[in-house]
Design a protein around this motif. Structure first.
Motif, PDB file in Angstrom:
ATOM      1  N   MET A 106       0.824  -1.209   0.000  1.00 27.22           N
ATOM      2  CA  MET A 106       0.000   0.000   0.000  1.00 27.22           C
ATOM      3  C   MET A 106       0.861   1.265   0.000  1.00 27.22           C
ATOM      4  N   PHE A 107       1.943   1.205   0.735  1.00 30.26           N
ATOM      5  CA  PHE A 107       2.822   2.380   0.821  1.00 30.26           C
ATOM      6  C   PHE A 107       3.429   2.697  -0.539  1.00 30.26           C
ATOM      7  N   HIS A 108       4.011   1.681  -1.188  1.00 32.02           N
ATOM      8  CA  HIS A 108       4.714   1.912  -2.451  1.00 32.02           C
ATOM      9  C   HIS A 108       3.739   2.094  -3.614  1.00 32.02           C
ATOM     10  N   LEU A 109       2.613   1.407  -3.556  1.00 30.67           N
ATOM     11  CA  LEU A 109       1.666   1.469  -4.658  1.00 30.67           C
ATOM     12  C   LEU A 109       1.184   2.888  -4.901  1.00 30.67           C
ATOM     13  N   PHE A 110       0.903   3.607  -3.819  1.00 32.89           N
ATOM     14  CA  PHE A 110       0.351   4.945  -3.967  1.00 32.89           C
ATOM     15  C   PHE A 110       1.400   6.039  -3.872  1.00 32.89           C
ATOM     16  N   SER A 111       2.485   5.802  -3.150  1.00 30.05           N
ATOM     17  CA  SER A 111       3.536   6.819  -3.117  1.00 30.05           C
ATOM     18  C   SER A 111       4.271   6.869  -4.453  1.00 30.05           C
ATOM     19  N   SER A 112       4.221   5.773  -5.224  1.00 33.20           N
ATOM     20  CA  SER A 112       4.872   5.757  -6.536  1.00 33.20           C
ATOM     21  C   SER A 112       4.025   6.433  -7.597  1.00 33.20           C
ATOM     22  N   GLY A 113       2.744   6.688  -7.291  1.00 34.02           N
ATOM     23  CA  GLY A 113       1.868   7.370  -8.242  1.00 34.02           C
ATOM     24  C   GLY A 113       1.250   6.467  -9.277  1.00 34.02           C
ATOM     25  N   ARG A 114       1.414   5.137  -9.121  1.00 30.75           N
ATOM     26  CA  ARG A 114       0.887   4.212 -10.130  1.00 30.75           C
ATOM     27  C   ARG A 114      -0.629   4.326 -10.270  1.00 30.75           C
ATOM     28  N   MET A 115      -1.307   4.565  -9.146  1.00 30.12           N
ATOM     29  CA  MET A 115      -2.761   4.639  -9.190  1.00 30.12           C
ATOM     30  C   MET A 115      -3.241   6.030  -8.807  1.00 30.12           C
ATOM     31  N   ALA A 116      -2.531   7.026  -9.283  1.00 27.63           N
ATOM     32  CA  ALA A 116      -2.916   8.408  -9.010  1.00 27.63           C
ATOM     33  C   ALA A 116      -4.311   8.682  -9.559  1.00 27.63           C
ATOM     34  N   GLY A 117      -5.039   9.523  -8.846  1.00 31.81           N
ATOM     35  CA  GLY A 117      -6.390   9.854  -9.256  1.00 31.81           C
ATOM     36  C   GLY A 117      -7.456   9.166  -8.447  1.00 31.81           C
ATOM     37  N   HIS A 118      -7.066   8.163  -7.665  1.00 32.33           N
ATOM     38  CA  HIS A 118      -8.012   7.474  -6.795  1.00 32.33           C
ATOM     39  C   HIS A 118      -8.081   8.208  -5.464  1.00 32.33           C
ATOM     40  N   SER A 119      -9.264   8.220  -4.881  1.00 29.19           N
ATOM     41  CA  SER A 119      -9.427   8.983  -3.651  1.00 29.19           C
ATOM     42  C   SER A 119     -10.458   8.334  -2.731  1.00 29.19           C
ATOM     43  N   LEU A 120     -10.457   8.791  -1.494  1.00 29.55           N
ATOM     44  CA  LEU A 120     -11.510   8.459  -0.532  1.00 29.55           C
ATOM     45  C   LEU A 120     -12.258   9.754  -0.282  1.00 29.55           C
ATOM     46  N   PHE A 121     -13.401   9.880  -0.943  1.00 30.04           N
ATOM     47  CA  PHE A 121     -14.146  11.140  -0.952  1.00 30.04           C
ATOM     48  C   PHE A 121     -13.237  12.250  -1.493  1.00 30.04           C
ATOM     49  N   ALA A 122     -12.895  13.257  -0.684  1.00 26.26           N
ATOM     50  CA  ALA A 122     -12.105  14.373  -1.215  1.00 26.26           C
ATOM     51  C   ALA A 122     -10.609  14.196  -0.996  1.00 26.26           C
ATOM     52  N   ALA A 123     -10.191  13.088  -0.388  1.00 25.07           N
ATOM     53  CA  ALA A 123      -8.776  12.899  -0.056  1.00 25.07           C
ATOM     54  C   ALA A 123      -8.131  11.908  -1.013  1.00 25.07           C
ATOM     55  N   PRO A 124      -7.160  12.340  -1.831  1.00 22.90           N
ATOM     56  CA  PRO A 124      -6.445  11.426  -2.726  1.00 22.90           C
ATOM     57  C   PRO A 124      -5.718  10.344  -1.934  1.00 22.90           C
ATOM     58  N   LEU A 125      -5.760   9.108  -2.412  1.00 19.77           N
ATOM     59  CA  LEU A 125      -5.154   7.988  -1.688  1.00 19.77           C
ATOM     60  C   LEU A 125      -3.634   8.059  -1.656  1.00 19.77           C
ATOM     61  N   GLY A 126      -3.047   8.826  -2.544  1.00 15.23           N
ATOM     62  CA  GLY A 126      -1.594   8.963  -2.553  1.00 15.23           C
ATOM     63  C   GLY A 126      -1.086  10.117  -1.717  1.00 15.23           C
ATOM     64  N   ASP A 127      -2.005  10.945  -1.191  1.00 14.52           N
ATOM     65  CA  ASP A 127      -1.597  12.109  -0.402  1.00 14.52           C
ATOM     66  C   ASP A 127      -1.381  11.750   1.072  1.00 14.52           C
ATOM     67  N   HIS A 128      -0.724  12.679   1.784  1.00 11.05           N
ATOM     68  CA  HIS A 128      -0.494  12.536   3.208  1.00 11.05           C
ATOM     69  C   HIS A 128      -1.362  13.540   3.971  1.00 11.05           C
ATOM     70  N   TYR A 129      -1.341  13.420   5.288  1.00  8.72           N
ATOM     71  CA  TYR A 129      -2.123  14.340   6.115  1.00  8.72           C
ATOM     72  C   TYR A 129      -1.675  15.778   5.907  1.00  8.72           C
ATOM     73  N   ALA A 130      -0.366  15.974   5.689  1.00  5.80           N
ATOM     74  CA  ALA A 130       0.145  17.327   5.451  1.00  5.80           C
ATOM     75  C   ALA A 130      -0.479  17.936   4.201  1.00  5.80           C
ATOM     76  N   ASP A 131      -0.738  17.115   3.198  1.00 11.02           N
ATOM     77  CA  ASP A 131      -1.390  17.609   1.977  1.00 11.02           C
ATOM     78  C   ASP A 131      -2.821  18.046   2.268  1.00 11.02           C
ATOM     79  N   ALA A 132      -3.506  17.271   3.114  1.00 14.01           N
ATOM     80  CA  ALA A 132      -4.878  17.633   3.478  1.00 14.01           C
ATOM     81  C   ALA A 132      -4.910  18.951   4.234  1.00 14.01           C
ATOM     82  N   LEU A 133      -3.930  19.157   5.119  1.00  9.34           N
ATOM     83  CA  LEU A 133      -3.871  20.398   5.877  1.00  9.34           C
ATOM     84  C   LEU A 133      -3.609  21.600   4.977  1.00  9.34           C
ATOM     85  N   SER A 134      -2.819  21.387   3.935  1.00  6.81           N
ATOM     86  CA  SER A 134      -2.488  22.496   3.036  1.00  6.81           C
ATOM     87  C   SER A 134      -3.597  22.790   2.028  1.00  6.81           C
TER      88      SER A 134
END
Length: 239
Positions: A106-134
């Motif tokens: 899970m860590f590498h799959l989404f941090s590598s950007g292979r499945m970019a564009g997928h999200s849980l509601f408004a939060a992208p699955l590849g983003d971190h909490y810091a991205d949500a705060l910003s």
């Protein structure tokens, strides 16, 4: 790694009619449950071993007293006792070790950007909490997803903490013996480890955080079931 990634993708395709844009997040939760279900027999074996070690605590204490001046003989006697009772000191580690590949997937799959564009509601699955705060802050669209995850983790951690306080860790080391201070310190510190999961959820990509939250919740329910008849939550036995 690609095999696991393909499995998550296929699960997401199957769940698409039910979950639409959140199908990949649902697939991660389902994948986590499947992993935990697969290693449940090992968790049961670990629980049996933990109960056996708790039962053997008086005998282990007696052996330490008897062979206090002969570490080699003590180690041999402990191994003989474990073999006689069919107890493996490593059994409790296996479930955690077997989960590691799935977590790193899970860590590498989404941090590598292979499945970019997928999200849980408004939060992208590849983003971190810091991205949500910003992008909206704590109570922004993405931040609220993390608020829910943090609430789940905090609830599970509080449950684990209270359960551990009600069922204190048994430290199988005689007072004054080598390692007694370390073991006693571990006994006090272990109940607090559940709260460290909050930091993990904030630090890893959301996909990995979903795995952590699901697995942590499963663990709490599983332990409540497997250790329901155990008077003490764990046995800390020094190597």
């Amino acid at each position: 790694m690609s095999v696991f990634a393909s499995l998550v993708e296929r699960l997401a395709d199957l769940l698409q009619p039910l979950f639409a844009d959140t199908a990949t997040a649902a697939a991660i939760v389902l994948f986590t449950l499947l992993v935990r279900l697969a290693i449940h027999p090992l968790s049961r074996a670990a629980a049996r071993g933990q109960k056996a070690r708790t039962r053997l605590a008086p005998q282990l204490a007696a052996l330490r007293k008897k062979h206090a001046k002969n570490p080699d003989r003590l180690q041999k006697a402990i191994m003989e006792l474990h073999a006689k009772e069919k107890v493996s000191p490593l059994a409790g580690c296996l479930p955690s070790l077997l989960q590691a590949p799935a977590f790193f997937l899970m860590f590498h799959l989404f941090s590598s950007g292979r499945m970019a564009g997928h999200s849980l509601f408004a939060a992208p699955l590849g983003d971190h909490y810091a991205d949500a705060l910003s992008h909206g802050g704590v109570f922004g669209p993405a931040g609220l997803v993390y608020v829910v995850l943090f609430a789940i983790v905090a609830t599970v951690a509080t449950y684990n903490y209270l359960r551990a306080k009600r069922q204190p860790v048994a430290v199988a080391v005689e007072p004054g013996q080598p390692g007694a201070g370390v073991a006693a310190g571990m006994a006090k510190f272990l109940p607090l480890l559940s709260f460290a999961t909050l930091l993990s959820v904030a630090a890893v990509p959301l996909a990995a955080a979903l795995y952590i939250v699901t697995s942590t919740t499963w663990t709490a329910v599983e332990r409540a079931f497997l250790y329901r008849d155990m008077p003490q939550a764990a046995l800390v036995t020094p190597a």
